[in-house]
Write an enzyme that holds these catalytic residues in place. Structure first.
Site, PDB file in Angstrom:
ATOM      1  N   TYR A   1      -5.509  -9.424  13.335  1.00 23.58           N
ATOM      2  CA  TYR A   1      -4.970  -9.624  11.929  1.00 23.58           C
ATOM      3  C   TYR A   1      -5.558  -8.541  10.686  1.00 23.58           C
ATOM      4  O   TYR A   1      -4.778  -8.513   9.849  1.00 23.58           O
ATOM      5  CB  TYR A   1      -6.176 -10.796  11.861  1.00 23.58           C
ATOM      6  CG  TYR A   1      -5.905 -12.292  10.805  1.00 23.58           C
ATOM      7  CD1 TYR A   1      -4.257 -13.126  10.231  1.00 23.58           C
ATOM      8  CD2 TYR A   1      -6.525 -12.204   9.979  1.00 23.58           C
ATOM      9  CE1 TYR A   1      -3.607 -13.346   9.871  1.00 23.58           C
ATOM     10  CE2 TYR A   1      -6.610 -13.309   8.660  1.00 23.58           C
ATOM     11  CZ  TYR A   1      -5.048 -13.603   8.544  1.00 23.58           C
ATOM     12  OH  TYR A   1      -4.916 -14.677   7.545  1.00 23.58           O
TER      13      TYR A   1
ATOM     14  N   LYS B   1      -2.521  -7.526   7.743  1.00 19.82           N
ATOM     15  CA  LYS B   1      -3.323  -8.116   6.312  1.00 19.82           C
ATOM     16  C   LYS B   1      -2.886  -7.273   5.540  1.00 19.82           C
ATOM     17  O   LYS B   1      -3.136  -6.942   4.263  1.00 19.82           O
ATOM     18  CB  LYS B   1      -3.940  -9.627   6.192  1.00 19.82           C
ATOM     19  CG  LYS B   1      -3.780 -10.504   6.826  1.00 19.82           C
ATOM     20  CD  LYS B   1      -2.305 -11.149   6.533  1.00 19.82           C
ATOM     21  CE  LYS B   1      -2.455 -11.986   6.582  1.00 19.82           C
ATOM     22  NZ  LYS B   1      -0.597 -13.221   6.461  1.00 19.82           N
TER      23      LYS B   1
END
Ligand SMILES: CCCCCCC[C@@H](O)CC(=O)SCCNC(=O)CCNC(=O)[C@H](O)C(C)(C)COP(=O)(O)OP(=O)(O)OC[C@H]1O[C@@H](n2cnc3c(N)ncnc32)[C@H](O)[C@@H]1OP(=O)(O)O
Length: 922
Positions: free
Chosen positions: A470, A474
């Site tokens: 993640y 991101k």
């Protein structure tokens, strides 16, 4: 200091067939490590595969350095684990991993194919993932590991034509930050470097004189230092090039808090306090921070809720969103749904995209804000982005705003993370953001406007335990968005990024139920998003608008996050070592308040690095005398200049003395002396004590020309040896129409022992391409010497009283520079060409020295001199010196003409004789 040894360490370097990787591999091997030299052997564009590149490096290591190395030819992204296996099979372990391999597919975003995006992500980001994943269990087990991931300024700031590369490179930063957090307790240290190095990649992009300074051998020492077992540095990012080493870290503004109630926490209230949000001064409720994690939202929300219920709505109503068409992905619930409701409230039409259940949100919105305010869309955001745009245009006729919000989580410690968990998170966040932006881009280009708001996360910015996938995705979105912002600027497309503090699944993993109730509220993020998509915000902010920016928002607090870089350390040592880096570690990593900078683009960052290097070169070039002395009460701007008869002879030779003039070249001659213009040398030596780069904007040392010079002799004859102390200070810092800056410095030179004044100089430098904003200008004209600012026009009504000719030598500058002005402009053809001279030019002070030697011999001793350098001279040119006595004064006005170039080179110039009746007493 003892040498940092890598004996018994096993190192894997990817992409080690050339450039940076090759130098790393060699340096490790030279210090005793066993090295796996990985290289696919492909060309720069990544095609083809021959084993040569890795083999050549292995042979070099073995034959030239008697080192230990083995070649590996696997592709990092296809068989990354095999590369680690090569280390285990051959050397039994893996201790240090340098993820260096990379490819480029530079192309504007408008033309970038999904394949060009995908392959760059694959090699850089997935490649690093593959190798790290394979190495991690070994490192964890042996409780030792060092990993370097190679980012790039393009990743930190974005760069035109590199949407893919920026994404991959910042993705690596987010990945590294997470690994650093997870690895710390196992003594696995993970850092990122963003080098600007000469390599196959940069060769095509940078001009030769800059390339010259960018050797990979200047990058390797930091990498080796960071990966040594005695180094415990982790979770850090470094920018480095050409001998500059600095740390870069996140800086988060203190921001602004609002009472986060739905009625008064509005886009208008936020707009009203915009300058506070982007203000990096400490405030009573919060400080500007350099964090490794998200804000203390508990504290901020508690304070926010204590504020008066009504936030000031200001005077500007946000109504530019009326009838605008907004696409929101993942809008079936949570944040996306909240955004949709807020946009509807502000009169927009919304496409509610969600593969699950957009219909209920559509129904809710249409009931509240009228039928056809929202429509549902269930297309897949990765594979069917085109259809989403088409569907929107079919239903509403246009698209104005795209909010990429959809996402999934597959949290897992890195050790346990599966490939599926890694790739699926990258797909849904990064590849979907790419696909959606790509599909909407032509529409925005055509209509010459558009807003994109991409969603990152504090996990992406700072890394987060259990979220390697993640965080990488991101962070990659942020790097990607910054490039889009740059590419869209001209077409009025604004791309900004928010890190919301309200992500359902994520917050659930971090906060307790009570905390969640306290401040998990999507509606506390959405007004900010609406404002970011409004024209009102862009108008308030002015010319550049809000573009490419990162904001953290939630719980009633809004702040901005940017980069901050340390002033860093510059080494001009041609053979920089890890030991030198270690010795200066404090300088590399400390952030003194006034000297740290906030670069916001690749160009700004790179220029600042190169300027730091140039400044160091300048300090060294211009004598770089010792600063101060060991006594107390010393001013750091003081420069000590010790000289002997040898320096006097060298100076005299530099300005035209010959063996026929023993008084200038033979220390045992009765009349041995140094010429009066030697008075400028200690001043020049102290020039570096005035920080030009701080006084003017866009300072480039190579663009600096000597403009004027004045000096006064307090003693004559000048001692032929001594220790002098000079203090410098700026008297004038002026802007010349934004095209050049002029800096006048005064330099007071005294005998270091007796403290008696010896010389006084005022030197003017003319810096082309630099500017001085109003608030930085200095004008202490009243403190200037009268003679220095007097105008001396040559009499036009009569011939000169004296004329002489002097042929400068082809090697005049080569000789003159040894008196302390090592400015490369006078010797290095490449530097000269880079600032638009066909070849090196002569030092202005050399032309002056030659001229005044002749005047001195003709007219005698003078104690004041003033000159303007009006044009340059090439070594070898013939000079004509002309002089006019001004009747009834002690003043001689003079002029020097370059016969070869047919131009006056010294003008507005005069000397003041000590006694006009005597010739030189010598
Ligand atoms: C002890 C200290 C040591 C310092 C060491 C420095 C390091 C050394 O290694 C560097 C060198 O030795 S460089 C070699 C010597 N110098 C030169 O060759 C420069 C020659 N001069 C020029 O080329 C032009 O005059 C040029 C380019 C300077 C200006 O030309 P233009 O751009 O055409 O300027 P112009 O349009 O005529 O005027 C613009 C404004 O600038 C002022 N100005 C012009 N020439 C100046 C000069 N030489 N010095 C100071 N100011 C100058 C003008 O007055 C004008 O100002 P305003 O707009 O206020 O009227």
């Amino acid at each position: 200091m003892s040498e940092l040894s890598f004996k018994n360490k096993v190192v894997v370097v990817t992409g080690a067939g050339g450039g940076l990787g090759r130098v790393y591999a060699i340096e490790y091997a030279k210090r005793g490590a066993s090295v796996v030299v990985n290289d696919l052997g492909g060309s720069l564009s990544g095609s083809g595969s021959n084993a040569r590149a890795a083999d050549v490096v292995v042979d070099e290591i073995k034959n030239k350095f008697n080192g230990i190395a083995v070649a590996n030819y696997d592709s990092v992204s296809d068989n990354g684990e095999n590369i680690i296996k090569t280390a285990i099979d051959n050397f039994g372990s893996i201790d240090i991993l340098i993820n260096n391999a990379g490819i480029l597919r530079d192309v504007s975003f408008a033309k970038m194919s999904p394949k060009e995006f995908g392959i760059v992500i694959d090699v850089h980001l997935n490649g690093a993932y593959k190798l790290t994943k394979a190495a991690w269990p070994y490192m964890k087990k042996q409780k030792f590991g060092r990993i370097i991931n190679t980012a790039s300024p393009a990743g930190l700031f974005g760069n035109f034509g590199q949407a893919n590369y920026s994404a991959a490179k910042l993705g690596l930063v987010g990945f590294s930050e997470t690994l650093a957090k997870e690895g710390y307790k196992y003594n696995i240290m993970v850092n990122s470097i963003a080098p600007l190095a000469r390599s196959r990649m940069t060769e095509n992009v940078l001009p030769p004189h800059i390339l010259k300074q960018l050797g990979p051998e200047k990058i390797a020492p930091l990498v080796l230092y960071l990966t040594h077992d005695s180094t415990k540095v982790t979770n850090s990012i470094f920018e480095l090039a050409a001998g500059f080493y600095g740390r870069i870290r996140w800086e988060r503004s203190s921001g602004q808090i609002f009472n986060p109630n739905e009625k008064y926490f509005t886009p208008e209230a936020i707009l009203n306090k915009w300058s506070q949000i982007t203000d990096f001064q400490d405030k009573t409720f919060n400080k500007t921070q350099h964090p490794y994690q998200l804000s203390d939202y508990n504290d901020l929300t508690t304070k926010a809720k204590r504020l008066p219920f009504e936030n000031d709505q200001g005077s500007i109503k946000v109504d530019s969103l009326k009838d605008k068409v907004v696409i929101i992905t993942g809008a079936g619930g949570g944040l996306g749904k909240s955004h949709a409701i807020w946009f509807a409230k502000y009169g927009a039409k919304i496409v509610i995209n969600d593969i699950k259940d957009p219909a209920s949100v559509v129904e809710e919105i249409n009931q509240r804000y009228g039928s056809k305010t929202a429509i549902a869309d269930t297309h897949n955001i990765i594979t069917e982005s085109q259809q989403i745009i088409e569907n929107t245009i079919k239903e509403f006729g246009r698209v104005d705003v795209l909010i990429n919000n959809a996402g999934i989580l597959r949290d897992k410690s890195f050790l346990k993370m599966t490939d599926e968990e890694w790739y699926s998170v990258l797909q849904v966040h990064l590849f979907a953001t790419f696909a959606m932006c790509k599909a909407v881009w032509p529409v925005f280009l055509k209509q010459n406007s558009g807003y994109i708001i991409n969603t990152t996360s504090t996990s992406g910015i700072y890394g987060n335990f259990g979220q390697a996938n993640y965080a990488a995705a991101k962070a990659a979105i942020l790097g990607f968005s910054r490039t889009l912002a740059i590419e869209g600027q001209k077409k009025n497309i604004k791309v900004n990024v928010i890190a919301p503090h309200a992500e359902t699944a994520m917050t659930k993993t971090i906060f307790s139920e009570r905390e969640l109730r306290n401040h998990f509220d999507a509606s506390q993020v959405s007004p900010f998003v609406v404002l970011l998509a409004s024209e009102e915000l862009q108008k308030v902010v002015g010319k550049k608008g809000v573009n490419g920016q990162l904001f953290e928002v939630g719980g009633g607090w809004c702040g901005q996050t940017r980069w901050q870089r340390s002033p860093g350390y510059v080494s001009l040592d041609p053979h920089i070592t890890p030991e030198i880096i270690k010795e200066h570690w404090n300088q590399v990593t400390s952030f003194p308040k006034t000297k740290s900078i906030n670069p916001s683009s690749t160009q700004e960052s790179s220029m600042a690095i190169l300027q730091s290097v140039q400044k160091a070169v300048a300090e060294m070039s211009l004598g770089g005398g010792d600063s101060g002395d060991s006594g107390s009460n010393t001013n750091p701007n003081d420069r000590i200049f010790s000289y002997s008869s040898r320096d006097c002879i060298l100076y005299n030779l530099g300005v035209g003395a010959t063996s026929k003039e023993l008084q200038y070249v033979y220390e045992n001659d009765d009349k041995f002396q140094v010429l009066p213009t030697f008075a400028v040398i200690p001043g020049m030596n102290a020039l570096a004590s005035i920080s030009m780069d701080e006084l003017v904007d866009n300072f480039n040392f190579a663009m600096l020309l000597h403009g004027e010079q004045y000096f006064k002799l307090n003693q004559f004859p000048i001692p032929t040896k001594g220790k002098l102390k000079t203090s410098g200070e700026p008297l004038q810092v002026l802007d010349k129409g934004g095209k050049a800056a002029v800096v006048v410095g005064k330099f007071q030179t005294m005998d270091a022992n007796t403290k008696k004044p010896v010389f006084y100089n005022e030197s003017t430098v003319f810096i082309r391409g630099a500017s001085v904003p109003g608030n930085k200008q200095i004008n202490k004209i009243n403190e200037r010497e009268k003679f220095a600012i007097q105008s001396f026009k040559v009499p036009t009504d009569r011939k000169p009283d004296f004329e002489a000719e002097f042929e400068t030598a082809k090697d005049q500058a080569v000789l003159y520079r040894l008196s302390g002005d090592y400015n490369p402009l006078h010797i290095d053809p490449m530097v000269a060409q880079s600032v638009k001279f066909p070849k090196p030019i002569l030092h202005g002070l050399c032309t002056l020295g030659i001229t005044s030697k002749i005047l001195f011999e003709k007219f005698g001793v003078f104690d004041e001199l003033k000159v303007r350098f009006t044009s340059f001279v090439f070594p070898g040119d013939i000079l004509i010196i002309r002089a006019w006595k001004i009747p009834n004064t002690k003043i001689i006005i003079f002029q020097t003409f370059d016969k070869c170039r047919d131009v006056t080179v010294l003008d507005n110039a005069a000397i003041k004789l000590v006694d006009d009746t005597v010739k030189s007493k010598l």
